[in-house]
Design a protein around this motif. Structure first.
Motif, PDB file in Angstrom:
ATOM      1  N   GLU A 210       0.854  -1.180   0.000  1.00 46.12           N
ATOM      2  CA  GLU A 210       0.000   0.000   0.000  1.00 46.12           C
ATOM      3  C   GLU A 210       0.887   1.224   0.000  1.00 46.12           C
ATOM      4  O   GLU A 210       1.969   1.228   0.577  1.00 46.12           O
ATOM      5  CB  GLU A 210      -0.947  -0.004   1.196  1.00 46.12           C
TER       6      GLU A 210
ATOM      7  N   ARG B 128       0.107   6.185   9.406  1.00 46.35           N
ATOM      8  CA  ARG B 128      -1.141   5.561   8.969  1.00 46.35           C
ATOM      9  C   ARG B 128      -1.618   4.626  10.067  1.00 46.35           C
ATOM     10  O   ARG B 128      -0.826   3.826  10.585  1.00 46.35           O
ATOM     11  CB  ARG B 128      -0.898   4.799   7.677  1.00 46.35           C
TER      12      ARG B 128
ATOM     13  N   TYR C  46       0.888   5.666  -0.152  1.00 39.82           N
ATOM     14  CA  TYR C  46       0.199   6.962  -0.172  1.00 39.82           C
ATOM     15  C   TYR C  46       1.121   7.960  -0.809  1.00 39.82           C
ATOM     16  O   TYR C  46       2.282   8.081  -0.433  1.00 39.82           O
ATOM     17  CB  TYR C  46      -0.153   7.411   1.254  1.00 39.82           C
TER      18      TYR C  46
ATOM     19  N   VAL D 259      -9.106   3.434   7.866  1.00 38.73           N
ATOM     20  CA  VAL D 259      -7.721   3.874   7.749  1.00 38.73           C
ATOM     21  C   VAL D 259      -7.651   5.377   7.987  1.00 38.73           C
ATOM     22  O   VAL D 259      -8.380   6.147   7.370  1.00 38.73           O
ATOM     23  CB  VAL D 259      -7.154   3.536   6.357  1.00 38.73           C
TER      24      VAL D 259
ATOM     25  N   LYS E 260      -4.630   1.876  11.246  1.00 37.30           N
ATOM     26  CA  LYS E 260      -5.734   1.053  10.759  1.00 37.30           C
ATOM     27  C   LYS E 260      -6.471   0.435  11.926  1.00 37.30           C
ATOM     28  O   LYS E 260      -5.862   0.047  12.907  1.00 37.30           O
ATOM     29  CB  LYS E 260      -5.205  -0.075   9.889  1.00 37.30           C
TER      30      LYS E 260
ATOM     31  N   TYR F 263      -4.260   7.064  -2.246  1.00 40.53           N
ATOM     32  CA  TYR F 263      -3.986   5.956  -1.345  1.00 40.53           C
ATOM     33  C   TYR F 263      -4.319   4.686  -2.102  1.00 40.53           C
ATOM     34  O   TYR F 263      -5.479   4.404  -2.393  1.00 40.53           O
ATOM     35  CB  TYR F 263      -4.837   6.104  -0.079  1.00 40.53           C
TER      36      TYR F 263
ATOM     37  N   THR G 257       3.110   2.485   9.656  1.00 42.17           N
ATOM     38  CA  THR G 257       1.748   1.977   9.630  1.00 42.17           C
ATOM     39  C   THR G 257       1.557   1.045  10.804  1.00 42.17           C
ATOM     40  O   THR G 257       2.418   0.213  11.063  1.00 42.17           O
ATOM     41  CB  THR G 257       1.506   1.193   8.328  1.00 42.17           C
TER      42      THR G 257
ATOM     43  N   HIS H  90      -5.022   8.667   8.027  1.00 44.19           N
ATOM     44  CA  HIS H  90      -3.698   9.200   7.692  1.00 44.19           C
ATOM     45  C   HIS H  90      -3.506  10.489   8.474  1.00 44.19           C
ATOM     46  O   HIS H  90      -4.326  11.400   8.363  1.00 44.19           O
ATOM     47  CB  HIS H  90      -3.588   9.517   6.201  1.00 44.19           C
TER      48      HIS H  90
ATOM     49  N   ILE I  49      -3.986   0.581  -2.608  1.00 45.54           N
ATOM     50  CA  ILE I  49      -3.680  -0.737  -2.056  1.00 45.54           C
ATOM     51  C   ILE I  49      -3.671  -1.708  -3.214  1.00 45.54           C
ATOM     52  O   ILE I  49      -4.653  -1.802  -3.951  1.00 45.54           O
ATOM     53  CB  ILE I  49      -4.721  -1.173  -1.012  1.00 45.54           C
TER      54      ILE I  49
ATOM     55  N   TYR J 244      -6.604  -2.938  -5.582  1.00 42.25           N
ATOM     56  CA  TYR J 244      -7.606  -3.512  -4.689  1.00 42.25           C
ATOM     57  C   TYR J 244      -8.483  -2.400  -4.156  1.00 42.25           C
ATOM     58  O   TYR J 244      -9.700  -2.559  -4.016  1.00 42.25           O
ATOM     59  CB  TYR J 244      -6.927  -4.257  -3.535  1.00 42.25           C
ATOM     60  N   ARG J 245      -7.852  -1.278  -3.873  1.00 43.30           N
ATOM     61  CA  ARG J 245      -8.593  -0.128  -3.371  1.00 43.30           C
ATOM     62  C   ARG J 245      -7.803   1.096  -3.743  1.00 43.30           C
ATOM     63  O   ARG J 245      -6.579   1.128  -3.604  1.00 43.30           O
ATOM     64  CB  ARG J 245      -8.725  -0.212  -1.848  1.00 43.30           C
TER      65      ARG J 245
ATOM     66  N   HIS K 284      -8.068   5.234  -3.107  1.00 41.16           N
ATOM     67  CA  HIS K 284      -8.815   6.331  -2.499  1.00 41.16           C
ATOM     68  C   HIS K 284      -8.149   7.642  -2.880  1.00 41.16           C
ATOM     69  O   HIS K 284      -6.924   7.745  -2.856  1.00 41.16           O
ATOM     70  CB  HIS K 284      -8.829   6.177  -0.979  1.00 41.16           C
TER      71      HIS K 284
ATOM     72  N   ILE L  11      -9.522  10.159   6.172  1.00 37.70           N
ATOM     73  CA  ILE L  11     -10.114   8.960   6.761  1.00 37.70           C
ATOM     74  C   ILE L  11     -10.785   8.203   5.632  1.00 37.70           C
ATOM     75  O   ILE L  11     -11.504   8.804   4.833  1.00 37.70           O
ATOM     76  CB  ILE L  11     -11.174   9.296   7.827  1.00 37.70           C
ATOM     77  N   THR L  12     -10.540   6.934   5.556  1.00 39.09           N
ATOM     78  CA  THR L  12     -11.240   6.133   4.560  1.00 39.09           C
ATOM     79  C   THR L  12     -11.364   4.716   5.090  1.00 39.09           C
ATOM     80  O   THR L  12     -11.019   4.445   6.230  1.00 39.09           O
ATOM     81  CB  THR L  12     -10.526   6.183   3.206  1.00 39.09           C
ATOM     82  N   ALA L  13     -11.898   3.840   4.270  1.00 39.36           N
ATOM     83  CA  ALA L  13     -12.061   2.457   4.702  1.00 39.36           C
ATOM     84  C   ALA L  13     -11.712   1.526   3.547  1.00 39.36           C
ATOM     85  O   ALA L  13     -11.661   1.938   2.396  1.00 39.36           O
ATOM     86  CB  ALA L  13     -13.485   2.203   5.174  1.00 39.36           C
ATOM     87  N   VAL L  14     -11.439   0.289   3.895  1.00 38.08           N
ATOM     88  CA  VAL L  14     -11.164  -0.754   2.905  1.00 38.08           C
ATOM     89  C   VAL L  14     -11.987  -1.970   3.288  1.00 38.08           C
ATOM     90  O   VAL L  14     -12.141  -2.267   4.468  1.00 38.08           O
ATOM     91  CB  VAL L  14      -9.667  -1.131   2.873  1.00 38.08           C
TER      92      VAL L  14
END
Lengths: 195, 404, 166
Positions: free
Chosen positions: B336, C88, B338, C75, C90, B351, C33, C77, B353, B361-362, B364, C60-63
């Motif tokens: 991952e 970071r 950033y 997640v 999680k 961001y 992280t 940052h 991944i 995969y992701r 953002h 702020i985000t999500a996976v």
């Protein structure tokens, strides 16, 4: 009267006599009179003084700003005056992605416009959803309102927008003065559940 | 219209307050966002912002596209300065793949990114002029956006949504016409910018409308995660180009302008000064390019950089790499990352991944417009409606970036 | 190498304070992280903000990782602008009951970021002042970024599979 414009160190002389004036519609001419049908005169007048309503949501809106700017100048085609109020607008120019959240707003704006009204879908998103084939994007504004002219491109160049505008002018010039009374038009609006 | 929240249901005729629905298609908002404001006379008592009117699901699309097909999506984030987004994305992938770029590519990128920064700031500042009643500034300086577009056209063939560059460099080298156009731009733009400043910077009406309006303190700005010219106008010298240099920005000598009070006038001045600094950076980049070996416009990474089409048709090796890249058979590390770049409106972050597959995969996007705009409604409380309108234009909210 | 020692410092300080609650520390591409838990996340965030000078909330985000016990990762940052350092954090939460305390009391700017995360992933931020959908329509009914939902609108009728070779 002589106007002098400077552009790239070349001098362009524009004489008033060189400014184009639209041709008169076909008709019967004789000494002291000119006869033609009312529809044609009205079409001529309408097509050269269209008031566009820019419904600009995204990228195409920036290209529209370029079209309105000094470089391309949509004003040359009789559309100098933008009407941000739908009540006075003639052409709805939809520029940019219309999300499903926006669709009822767009329809509302269209319903608020007075007849006669025309719609121009500028760009891939407004025409078909473009590259955004997703759960949140309306796949073309023709799902909610009828469209007269589609302009392709993502975004279209200003020249393309101007061309699309001229196609609208052609439509305005050549159609019957009271299109709204025709059965075809009523059916069309009926399909969209308008009135 | 069931999609709207009935924010203020108080329709008491005795109430002194008026509810005004500003947007989503208001000519003064320059984009599609709705604000339901409650007014006491001309003063805003409270407001609620509704956004999402052009939500296009970028992040979901990105999960279905290979890396090189995500560039067109980034174009449409902040479409006033697409190349910054494009290159931010390319640099993110390069960071993931540990690709070192040749200096010449970095400098070429810097030129393009600074040109688009100028294009972005032209939009914002001329619109502030427009909204305070000076149409001239808009019509006059917008001409130079056309000149910038012409340079982009020379480099990549497109004007606005450029899709410029590739992962690993540029698609082709800048031609002589492009350099000639950049030179011409560098010669003409400062004069026009000077004239633009003469029109506005000491204009009494402009100062009265903007100075002291919508002041923001450093603390509030940081609390709300502001970045970019808005944050710098409050006096915080945070610029990603300096704090976390990418694309060899550390080789350049430029200043980061900061304001003092964070009002609209400061934001205008900061953006103007950034345009001057951008011109300076481009001038330095042109000089630096002269000492770099000619003809290098991409890194030597055949397994990631799409080969030119004529080679794909004539050269076995190129065909294999083309096939591997397009069919997604390239091993990318599972990791991952950033990466942030300084976009027109602030820190534009990616961001990413990667799970080793063909697509992210992701992914953002940290979109500065989205994060900056959330302060608009709380900020507007107690402000005059006409000031709130200029405040909105000075925040340069780009709907595409706001809603993703 | 300077950054690594800095990251080490932060790691040591965090472990001193939170002990076992700071796990899975790694450093991909120089960005510290770590994983923590939802009962301490607000303490971790305020500690980082107040004591360790990570005063800026970047994002702020999500996976979504479907099929795992704790399938949604939120997640954060953060950024220390003075030391030019990012971090970071999680938090893995369960997919069936995705709740996590809100960070709006630490940063006001967390408000919309959390609303976006709620809208797209359905993560419920407890104590959030105004947790509504922000980007999508209220009647969408699903949280579209979860992996089980398709990208395309499933209700489309004009798109026939045969034209797309499927």
């Amino acid at each position: 009267m002589l106007l002098i414009l400077q552009r790239d160190e070349h001098f362009l002389f524009i004489n008033m006599s060189e400014i184009n004036i639209v041709d008169a519609p076909p008709g019967i001419e004789g000494s002291g009179f000119f006869a033609t049908s009312l529809d044609k005169v009205i079409g001529l007048a309408r097509s050269n003084s269209l008031w566009p309503l820019p419904f600009a949501t995204s990228c195409c809106g920036i290209e529209f700003m370029a079209t309105m700017g000094s470089h391309y100048d949509l004003g040359r085609f009789g559309a100098e005056r933008l009407s941000f109020s739908p009540r006075q607008a003639d052409v709805l120019m939809v520029m940019g992605t219309i999300a499903k959240k926006m669709a009822p707003v767009l329809k509302q704006v269209y319903i608020q416009m007075a007849e006669p009204r025309w719609v121009m879908a500028v760009g891939a998103c407004a025409s078909s959803g473009g590259i955004f084939d997703t759960y949140s994007v309306l796949q073309g504004i023709d799902e909610v309102i009828p469209v007269d002219v589609y302009v392709p491109g993502c975004p279209p160049r200003p020249e393309a927008i101007l061309d699309g505008f001229q196609r609208i002018q052609d439509l305005v010039k050549n159609e019957s003065g009271r299109r709204r009374n025709s059965d075809y038009y009523k059916d069309l609006l009926g399909q969209y559940g308008i009135k | 219209m069931n999609h709207n929240h009935p924010v203020f249901t108080d329709n008491d005729p005795q109430s002194e307050l008026v509810t005004l629905n500003l947007g989503p298609t208001h000519p003064a908002t320059h984009g599609v966002f709705q604000n339901v404001l409650q007014l006491d006379g001309e003063r805003i008592v409270s407001g609620v912002s509704t956004i999402g009117y052009i939500h296009r699901a970028f992040e979901k699309i990105a999960e279905h596209r290979p890396f090189y097909q995500i560039t067109p999506l980034t174009d449409r984030l902040n479409y006033c300065s697409s190349p910054i987004n494009n290159m931010g994305w390319h640099m993110t992938v390069e960071k993931l793949l540990n690709i070192q770029m040749p200096k010449r590519v970095d400098y070429l990128r810097v030129i393009i990114m600074e040109l688009s920064r100028i294009a972005d700031h032209i939009i914002c500042n001329t619109i502030i002029g427009q909204d305070t009643g000076a149409t001239t500034t808009f019509l006059y300086l917008f001409q130079f956006r056309e000149h910038i577009y012409e340079i982009f056209e020379e480099v990549c063939g497109a004007r606005l949504t450029t899709n410029i560059g590739r992962i690993g460099g540029f698609e082709r080298d800048f031609n002589d016409i492009a350099f000639a156009k950049i030179d011409k731009f560098l010669k003409e733009f400062p004069k026009a910018l000077k004239e633009f400043e003469n029109l506005l910077s000491r204009n009494r009406i402009f100062i009265d409308r903007t100075a002291g309006v919508a002041e923001v303190t450093k603390e509030t700005a940081l609390e709300y995660s502001w970045t970019g010219p808005l944050l710098r106008a409050t006096g915080v010298d945070y610029d990603v180009r300096v704090s976390d240099p990418y694309s060899s920005y550390q080789d350049f000598d430029f200043e980061v302008p900061v304001g003092t009070s964070g009002d609209i006038y400061d934001r205008y001045l900061v953006r103007n000064e950034e345009m001057w600094q951008s011109v300076r950076i481009i001038e330095q980049a042109i000089v630096k390019l002269k000492t770099e070996p000619k003809g290098i416009f991409h890194a030597d990474v055949p397994e990631f950089y799409l080969p030119p089409k004529q080679e794909v048709y004539n050269n076995m090796e190129a065909l294999i790499y083309h096939f591997k890249i397009v069919m997604g058979e390239i091993d990318a590390p599972k990791a991952e990352v950033y990466h942030a770049v300084e976009g027109g409106n602030g820190e534009l972050g990616f961001y990413l991944i990667n799970d080793g597959g063909r697509t992210p995969y992701r992914l953002h996007f940290r979109r500065p417009s989205f994060i900056n705009y959330q302060m608009f409604a709380p900020m507007s409380e107690g402000m005059l409606l006409s000031d709130a309108i200029i405040n909105m234009s000075s925040m340069n909210i780009i709907a595409g970036e706001l809603d993703a | 190498m300077e950054e690594t020692t800095l990251n080490n410092d932060i790691h040591v300080k965090l472990t001193e304070k939170f002990g076992e609650k700071v796990t899975a520390v790694s450093e991909p591409y120089g960005l510290l992280t770590f994983v923590t838990y939802k009962d301490v996340i607000i303490n971790v965030l305020s500690h980082l903000k107040e004591e360790l000078k990570f005063n800026f909330l970047t994002d702020i985000t999500a996976v979504h990782y479907p099929g795992k016990e704790h399938g949604i990762a939120v997640v954060y940052h953060l950024h220390n602008m003075v030391e030019k350092q990012r971090i970071r954090i999680k938090v893995f939460i369960s997919e069936q009951n995705p709740t996590i305390p809100t960070a709006t009391n630490v940063w006001k700017g967390a408000n919309w970021m959390e609303r976006e995360t709620y809208d797209l992933f359905g993560v419920k931020f407890e104590g959030h002042p105004d947790l509504r959908r922000i980007l999508n329509m209220d009647d969408l009914g699903v949280h579209p970024m979860l992996k089980q939902y398709p990208l395309e609108d499933p209700n489309r009728v004009d798109k026939k599979d045969e034209f797309f070779g499927r």
